[in-house]
Design a protein around this motif. Structure first.
Motif, short mmCIF file in Angstrom:
data_model
loop_
_atom_site.label_atom_id
_atom_site.label_comp_id
_atom_site.label_asym_id
_atom_site.label_seq_id
_atom_site.Cartn_x
_atom_site.Cartn_y
_atom_site.Cartn_z
N MET A 1 0.83 -1.18 0.00
CA MET A 1 0.00 0.00 0.00
C MET A 1 0.88 1.24 0.00
O MET A 1 1.81 1.37 0.78
CB MET A 1 -0.90 -0.03 1.23
CG MET A 1 -1.94 1.04 1.21
SD MET A 1 -3.19 0.61 2.44
CE MET A 1 -3.56 2.20 3.03
N ASP A 2 0.58 2.17 -0.90
CA ASP A 2 1.35 3.39 -1.05
C ASP A 2 0.69 4.51 -0.25
O ASP A 2 -0.39 4.96 -0.57
CB ASP A 2 1.43 3.75 -2.53
CG ASP A 2 2.40 4.87 -2.81
OD1 ASP A 2 3.03 5.38 -1.85
OD2 ASP A 2 2.54 5.23 -3.98
N ASN A 3 1.36 4.99 0.80
CA ASN A 3 0.81 6.04 1.65
C ASN A 3 1.39 7.41 1.35
O ASN A 3 1.17 8.34 2.12
CB ASN A 3 1.04 5.69 3.13
CG ASN A 3 0.19 4.52 3.56
OD1 ASN A 3 -0.90 4.32 3.06
ND2 ASN A 3 0.71 3.75 4.49
N ARG A 4 2.14 7.53 0.27
CA ARG A 4 2.71 8.83 -0.08
C ARG A 4 1.59 9.77 -0.52
O ARG A 4 0.64 9.35 -1.19
CB ARG A 4 3.73 8.69 -1.20
CG ARG A 4 4.97 7.96 -0.77
CD ARG A 4 5.97 7.90 -1.87
NE ARG A 4 5.46 7.03 -2.93
CZ ARG A 4 6.07 6.79 -4.07
NH1 ARG A 4 7.22 7.34 -4.33
NH2 ARG A 4 5.53 5.98 -4.97
N PRO A 5 1.70 11.05 -0.20
CA PRO A 5 0.68 12.00 -0.65
C PRO A 5 0.72 12.14 -2.17
O PRO A 5 1.78 12.03 -2.79
CB PRO A 5 1.08 13.31 0.03
CG PRO A 5 2.51 13.16 0.36
CD PRO A 5 2.76 11.69 0.56
N SER A 6 -0.43 12.38 -2.77
CA SER A 6 -0.47 12.57 -4.21
C SER A 6 -1.67 13.44 -4.59
O SER A 6 -2.65 13.53 -3.85
CB SER A 6 -0.54 11.24 -4.95
OG SER A 6 -1.75 10.58 -4.67
N THR A 7 -1.55 14.08 -5.73
CA THR A 7 -2.60 14.93 -6.30
C THR A 7 -2.67 14.62 -7.78
O THR A 7 -1.64 14.48 -8.44
CB THR A 7 -2.28 16.42 -6.08
OG1 THR A 7 -2.16 16.68 -4.68
CG2 THR A 7 -3.36 17.31 -6.67
N THR A 8 -3.86 14.53 -8.31
CA THR A 8 -4.05 14.33 -9.74
C THR A 8 -3.98 15.69 -10.44
O THR A 8 -4.63 16.64 -10.02
CB THR A 8 -5.40 13.66 -10.03
OG1 THR A 8 -5.43 12.41 -9.36
CG2 THR A 8 -5.59 13.44 -11.52
N ALA A 9 -3.19 15.76 -11.49
CA ALA A 9 -3.06 16.97 -12.30
C ALA A 9 -3.74 16.73 -13.65
O ALA A 9 -3.60 15.66 -14.24
CB ALA A 9 -1.60 17.32 -12.51
N TYR A 10 -4.46 17.73 -14.10
CA TYR A 10 -5.20 17.66 -15.37
C TYR A 10 -4.56 18.64 -16.34
O TYR A 10 -4.42 19.82 -16.05
CB TYR A 10 -6.67 18.01 -15.14
CG TYR A 10 -7.33 17.09 -14.15
CD1 TYR A 10 -7.88 15.89 -14.56
CD2 TYR A 10 -7.33 17.39 -12.79
CE1 TYR A 10 -8.46 15.02 -13.65
CE2 TYR A 10 -7.90 16.53 -11.87
CZ TYR A 10 -8.47 15.34 -12.31
OH TYR A 10 -9.02 14.48 -11.40
#
Length: 85
Positions: A1-10
């Motif tokens: 499981m990947d607990n790193r923060p992430s944001t989707t960019a469009y």
């Protein structure tokens, strides 16, 4: 499981010119929106406005270097930024 923060960019490509060797468009992530110009023959990325630019510039540049020949005018693309906006 990947607990790193992430944001989707469009990413939206508005203009692509191989004669001028540049790609122009808009990138949105979180509550931010930036206009960009990717001058790929010079390896330069210009991002405006400056508010939040440090959050997106490196991730956008990596994506553009990897995908610039696959991008088309009018195209919509998505990539993940390893940060929470």
């Amino acid at each position: 499981m990947d607990n790193r923060p992430s944001t989707t960019a469009y990413l939206q490509i508005h203009k692509q010119c191989f004669n001028q060797k540049k790609v122009e468009g808009i990138v949105r992530a979180g509550n931010f929106e930036w206009n960009f110009i990717w001058a790929f023959h010079q390896g330069q990325l210009f991002v405006e406005p400056p508010l939040g630019r440090a959050l997106i510039k490196d991730a956008l540049e990596r994506y553009l270097v990897k995908a610039d020949y696959k991008l088309e005018s009018g195209g919509d693309y998505i990539f993940t930024v390893r940060a929470k906006f």
